[in-house]
Scaffold this motif. Structure first.
Motif, mmCIF file in Angstrom:
data_model
loop_
_atom_site.group_PDB
_atom_site.id
_atom_site.type_symbol
_atom_site.label_atom_id
_atom_site.label_comp_id
_atom_site.label_asym_id
_atom_site.label_seq_id
_atom_site.Cartn_x
_atom_site.Cartn_y
_atom_site.Cartn_z
ATOM 1 N N SER A 239 5.354 -53.739 9.870
ATOM 2 C CA SER A 239 6.731 -53.711 9.364
ATOM 3 C C SER A 239 7.464 -53.925 10.421
ATOM 4 O O SER A 239 8.345 -52.932 10.930
ATOM 5 C CB SER A 239 6.662 -52.321 8.676
ATOM 6 O OG SER A 239 7.931 -52.505 7.538
ATOM 7 N N LYS B 227 10.745 -54.195 10.407
ATOM 8 C CA LYS B 227 12.141 -53.600 10.506
ATOM 9 C C LYS B 227 11.925 -52.482 11.293
ATOM 10 O O LYS B 227 13.154 -52.003 11.882
ATOM 11 C CB LYS B 227 12.318 -53.207 8.982
ATOM 12 C CG LYS B 227 11.291 -51.953 8.414
ATOM 13 C CD LYS B 227 12.013 -51.437 6.845
ATOM 14 C CE LYS B 227 11.631 -52.203 5.803
ATOM 15 N NZ LYS B 227 9.923 -52.519 5.833
ATOM 16 N N HIS C 249 5.207 -48.603 -2.113
ATOM 17 C CA HIS C 249 5.490 -47.779 -0.813
ATOM 18 C C HIS C 249 6.362 -46.589 -1.533
ATOM 19 O O HIS C 249 7.378 -46.914 -1.719
ATOM 20 C CB HIS C 249 6.156 -48.805 0.047
ATOM 21 C CG HIS C 249 6.703 -48.105 1.492
ATOM 22 N ND1 HIS C 249 6.085 -47.873 2.679
ATOM 23 C CD2 HIS C 249 8.159 -47.473 1.340
ATOM 24 C CE1 HIS C 249 7.079 -47.293 3.137
ATOM 25 N NE2 HIS C 249 8.304 -47.141 2.751
ATOM 26 N N SER D 123 8.910 -43.082 3.695
ATOM 27 C CA SER D 123 8.461 -43.267 5.376
ATOM 28 C C SER D 123 8.280 -41.919 5.620
ATOM 29 O O SER D 123 9.018 -40.900 5.226
ATOM 30 C CB SER D 123 9.622 -43.933 5.782
ATOM 31 O OG SER D 123 9.207 -44.400 7.220
ATOM 32 N N GLY E 194 4.584 -45.922 5.909
ATOM 33 C CA GLY E 194 4.915 -44.560 5.646
ATOM 34 C C GLY E 194 4.234 -43.398 6.374
ATOM 35 O O GLY E 194 4.513 -42.181 6.464
ATOM 36 N N GLU F 217 1.123 -51.498 5.691
ATOM 37 C CA GLU F 217 2.389 -52.055 6.221
ATOM 38 C C GLU F 217 2.959 -51.068 7.052
ATOM 39 O O GLU F 217 4.277 -50.429 7.161
ATOM 40 C CB GLU F 217 3.537 -52.226 5.135
ATOM 41 C CG GLU F 217 3.072 -53.235 4.055
ATOM 42 C CD GLU F 217 3.945 -53.615 3.170
ATOM 43 O OE1 GLU F 217 3.960 -54.597 2.246
ATOM 44 O OE2 GLU F 217 4.787 -52.533 2.812
ATOM 45 N N GLY G 183 5.091 -49.368 10.139
ATOM 46 C CA GLY G 183 6.105 -49.573 11.083
ATOM 47 C C GLY G 183 6.083 -48.515 11.803
ATOM 48 O O GLY G 183 5.713 -48.602 13.151
ATOM 49 N N ARG G 184 6.674 -47.458 11.642
ATOM 50 C CA ARG G 184 6.872 -46.369 12.799
ATOM 51 C C ARG G 184 5.672 -45.756 13.398
ATOM 52 O O ARG G 184 5.817 -45.724 14.654
ATOM 53 C CB ARG G 184 7.380 -45.172 11.839
ATOM 54 C CG ARG G 184 7.954 -43.851 12.546
ATOM 55 C CD ARG G 184 8.139 -42.663 11.588
ATOM 56 N NE ARG G 184 8.564 -42.994 10.510
ATOM 57 C CZ ARG G 184 9.993 -42.534 10.466
ATOM 58 N NH1 ARG G 184 10.815 -42.382 11.288
ATOM 59 N NH2 ARG G 184 10.699 -43.098 9.069
ATOM 60 N N ARG H 191 19.428 -42.338 14.038
ATOM 61 C CA ARG H 191 18.568 -41.277 13.181
ATOM 62 C C ARG H 191 19.142 -40.042 13.329
ATOM 63 O O ARG H 191 19.014 -39.204 12.122
ATOM 64 C CB ARG H 191 16.999 -41.481 13.566
ATOM 65 C CG ARG H 191 16.697 -42.749 13.743
ATOM 66 C CD ARG H 191 14.988 -43.004 13.714
ATOM 67 N NE ARG H 191 14.347 -42.445 12.700
ATOM 68 C CZ ARG H 191 13.592 -41.052 12.507
ATOM 69 N NH1 ARG H 191 14.000 -40.338 13.525
ATOM 70 N NH2 ARG H 191 13.461 -40.560 11.388
ATOM 71 N N TYR I 160 20.210 -38.952 9.440
ATOM 72 C CA TYR I 160 18.957 -38.320 8.729
ATOM 73 C C TYR I 160 18.751 -36.676 9.330
ATOM 74 O O TYR I 160 17.783 -36.109 8.873
ATOM 75 C CB TYR I 160 17.587 -38.945 8.938
ATOM 76 C CG TYR I 160 17.831 -40.334 8.611
ATOM 77 C CD1 TYR I 160 17.854 -40.668 7.562
ATOM 78 C CD2 TYR I 160 17.182 -41.210 9.600
ATOM 79 C CE1 TYR I 160 17.873 -42.408 7.330
ATOM 80 C CE2 TYR I 160 16.988 -42.589 9.406
ATOM 81 C CZ TYR I 160 17.450 -42.968 8.423
ATOM 82 O OH TYR I 160 17.465 -44.400 8.241
ATOM 83 N N TYR J 136 13.018 -48.077 14.643
ATOM 84 C CA TYR J 136 14.318 -47.591 13.842
ATOM 85 C C TYR J 136 15.385 -47.140 14.889
ATOM 86 O O TYR J 136 16.196 -46.206 14.648
ATOM 87 C CB TYR J 136 14.090 -46.433 12.590
ATOM 88 C CG TYR J 136 13.006 -47.167 11.758
ATOM 89 C CD1 TYR J 136 13.360 -48.290 10.967
ATOM 90 C CD2 TYR J 136 11.608 -46.307 11.701
ATOM 91 C CE1 TYR J 136 12.411 -48.648 9.960
ATOM 92 C CE2 TYR J 136 10.878 -46.662 10.858
ATOM 93 C CZ TYR J 136 11.232 -48.139 9.982
ATOM 94 O OH TYR J 136 10.174 -48.182 9.117
ATOM 95 N N MET K 265 18.255 -50.230 14.457
ATOM 96 C CA MET K 265 19.497 -50.017 13.779
ATOM 97 C C MET K 265 20.463 -49.747 14.376
ATOM 98 O O MET K 265 21.693 -49.150 14.010
ATOM 99 C CB MET K 265 19.026 -48.881 12.917
ATOM 100 C CG MET K 265 18.136 -48.743 12.118
ATOM 101 S SD MET K 265 17.520 -47.067 11.372
ATOM 102 C CE MET K 265 18.703 -46.886 10.084
HETATM 103 N N1 LLP Z 1 6.852 -51.256 3.655
HETATM 104 C C1 LLP Z 1 7.855 -51.052 3.070
HETATM 105 C C2 LLP Z 1 8.126 -51.462 1.541
HETATM 106 C C3 LLP Z 1 8.947 -50.155 3.549
HETATM 107 O O1 LLP Z 1 10.037 -50.145 2.872
HETATM 108 C C4 LLP Z 1 8.858 -49.651 4.715
HETATM 109 C C5 LLP Z 1 10.027 -48.986 5.370
HETATM 110 C C6 LLP Z 1 7.616 -49.781 5.399
HETATM 111 C C7 LLP Z 1 6.673 -50.663 4.933
HETATM 112 C C8 LLP Z 1 7.424 -49.209 6.910
HETATM 113 O O2 LLP Z 1 7.375 -48.013 6.840
HETATM 114 P P1 LLP Z 1 7.019 -47.024 8.049
HETATM 115 O O3 LLP Z 1 5.518 -47.028 8.234
HETATM 116 O O4 LLP Z 1 7.689 -47.335 9.121
HETATM 117 O O5 LLP Z 1 7.468 -45.401 7.626
HETATM 118 N N2 LLP Z 1 15.136 -45.950 9.085
HETATM 119 C C9 LLP Z 1 14.323 -44.884 8.495
HETATM 120 C C10 LLP Z 1 13.112 -45.356 7.960
HETATM 121 C C11 LLP Z 1 13.254 -46.573 6.815
HETATM 122 C C12 LLP Z 1 12.087 -46.866 6.287
HETATM 123 C C13 LLP Z 1 12.307 -48.144 5.294
HETATM 124 N N3 LLP Z 1 11.119 -48.515 4.697
HETATM 125 C C14 LLP Z 1 14.043 -43.960 9.635
HETATM 126 O O6 LLP Z 1 14.530 -44.220 10.800
HETATM 127 O O7 LLP Z 1 13.420 -42.991 9.624
#
Ligand code: LLP
Length: 415
Positions: free
Chosen positions: A60, A62, A202, A205, A238, A271, A273-274, A310, A314, A371, A375
């Motif tokens: 991911s 982002k 999804h 996260s 997530g 997907e 990311g983190r 962050r 949050y 992030y 960000m």
């Molecule tokens: N797939 C979708 C559709 C998503 O919306 C997201 C994250 C991911 C995958 C990746 O999620 P992860 O594996 O990273 O949890 N800025 C926030 C987190 C926002 C997450 C947005 N969507 C933070 O710093 O905690």
């Protein structure tokens, strides 16, 4: 959090085999440092945790869209989860095959959809009926073969996480309701130019249990049961990482174990990311001043909410540690770690146990690979910091993004 790559060797913080102080001495602070070795270890760990399902991993972007990070992940055989045409562009720049890109997002513009179709991205994760219509029409307009689509279901499950990063409850802006998914599937002949072959969820996260995910998978399976040509199940990202030693989170193997029995007959997409990049990164900052306000000790540093939002957004906790450790037994106090930005919310941590350090000493904000830079902003006209990667063999480092300059701050402006 400390780990095999972000660790102390004889009281000095290292990123793999590279002393953090040596990077800061050359580039100044603030500076982000990423261990590519840890990124690859995390990717391998996720693959192993879901082993039997042999998932396709779409990182991911982002979480951290730096080209050097994307390039490393692509070279290790993963694809990309993109949420904008900008992310698709960057994914293609590092050599991602278009078919290895999934295009997600709650508000894709027609121009973005057109660009993604022109580039032949592999999947569209659709979140709106009009979006599905746009794709159907654009495929015809561009004279393309029918394109592959996954419907993003909002399963109406409350994710066990911070309210700002929960996405699966029915009032959230994300996904299609259960009823809408069922309707679209029942009427899919209205969209002859799309092949609805996948379902996507999804629910949030930094998920603190696996049960909500299991329930969401069950809801989705129920929706697609009648359609034997829907063979791909995208469970989103997530998976949580540990931001403090006492944070109780499920192991990634627990996520694998929770869904494997349900999804054996599907091609699974993840997907993450983190979980890939967060604990591979740190933000290194310097102490500028200390003061005591209302009886509470404060360290004022050159790092701020502009570089890591962050904690302000949050109330997220990041461990903050000295780059050079004080001698054993030195007294510690609970400090507020704040930045120079003119906002009371501008803090990187509260009640952080630290020894007394002198102005100029370095601190490392840990678990800051995800992030953080992604960000970051120029708030207060702060040039964004450089990014450094420590090579996959752990032995050398290089600049992956230079520090912004004052010229960068004005480059797009017209007086
Ligand atoms: N797939 C979708 C559709 C998503 O919306 C997201 C994250 C991911 C995958 C990746 O999620 P992860 O594996 O990273 O949890 N800025 C926030 C987190 C926002 C997450 C947005 N969507 C933070 O710093 O905690």
């Amino acid at each position: 959090m400390l780990n095999n790559s972000i660790h102390y060797i004889q009281n000095e913080l290292y990123c793999d085999d590279v002393p953090v102080q040596s990077i800061a001495d050359e580039l100044g602070t603030p500076v982000y440092i990423y261990s590519l070795k840890r990124v690859l270890d995390n990717l391998a760990h996720i693959r192993a945790a879901f082993g039997e399902l042999n998932p396709h991993i779409h990182y991911s972007a982002k979480a951290n869209a730096s080209l050097a990070v994307l390039h490393t992940i692509i070279n290790a055989g993963a694809g990309i989860d993109a949420v904008s045409s900008g992310e698709i562009y960057k994914a293609l720049r590092v050599g991602t095959k278009p078919e290895d890109i999934v295009f997600a997002g709650v508000g894709k513009t027609r121009d973005e959809l057109r660009y993604a179709l022109e580039q032949n991205v592999g999947w569209f994760n659709v979140e709106n009926v009009l979006e599905l219509q746009h794709i159907n029409d654009l495929v015809a307009e561009l004279k393309r073969q029918p394109t592959r689509v996954a419907l993003r279901l909002n399963p109406d499950i409350i994710a066990p996480t911070h309210k700002h990063i929960a996405t699966g409850h029915k009032a959230a802006k994300f996904g299609l309701s259960i009823e809408t998914v069922k309707n679209v599937l029942a009427n899919r002949s209205q969209y002859p130019n799309v092949r609805i072959e996948g379902i996507h969820i999804h629910i949030g996260s930094q998920l603190h249990d696996t049960e909500a995910t299991r329930q969401a998978v069950m809801v989705a399976l129920d929706c697609i049961k009648p359609y034997s040509d829907i063979r791909t199940f995208n469970i989103g990202g997530g998976m949580a990482v540990r931001y403090s030693p006492d944070e109780a989170i499920p192991r990634w193997e627990d996520f694998g174990a929770a869904i494997t029995p349900l999804l054996k007959d599907y091609q699974v997409i993840l997907e993450p990311g983190r979980s890939i990049i967060a604990d591979a990164g740190m933000l290194v900052i310097s102490l500028l001043y200390s003061k005591v306000q209302g009886g509470e000790p404060i360290y004022i540093t050159d790092g701020s909410m502009a570089e890591l939002i962050r904690p302000a957004l949050y109330e997220a906790h990041h461990e903050i540690v000295p780059v050079i450790q004080a001698s054993a037994g030195s007294p510690q106090k609970a400090y507020h770690i704040v930045g120079p930005v003119c906002e009371s919310a501008d803090a990187l941590g509260h009640n952080i146990q630290l020894p007394e350090i002198e102005p100029g000493a370095l601190l490392a904000v840990l678990t800051a690979g995800a992030y953080s830079m992604a960000m970051a902003s120029n708030y207060n006209q702060r040039p964004r910091p450089p990014e450094v990667v420590v090579a996959e063999d752990g032995q050398s480092w290089r600049l992956a993004r230079r520090r912004e300059t004052w010229e960068d701050l004005t480059a797009t402006e017209i007086i």
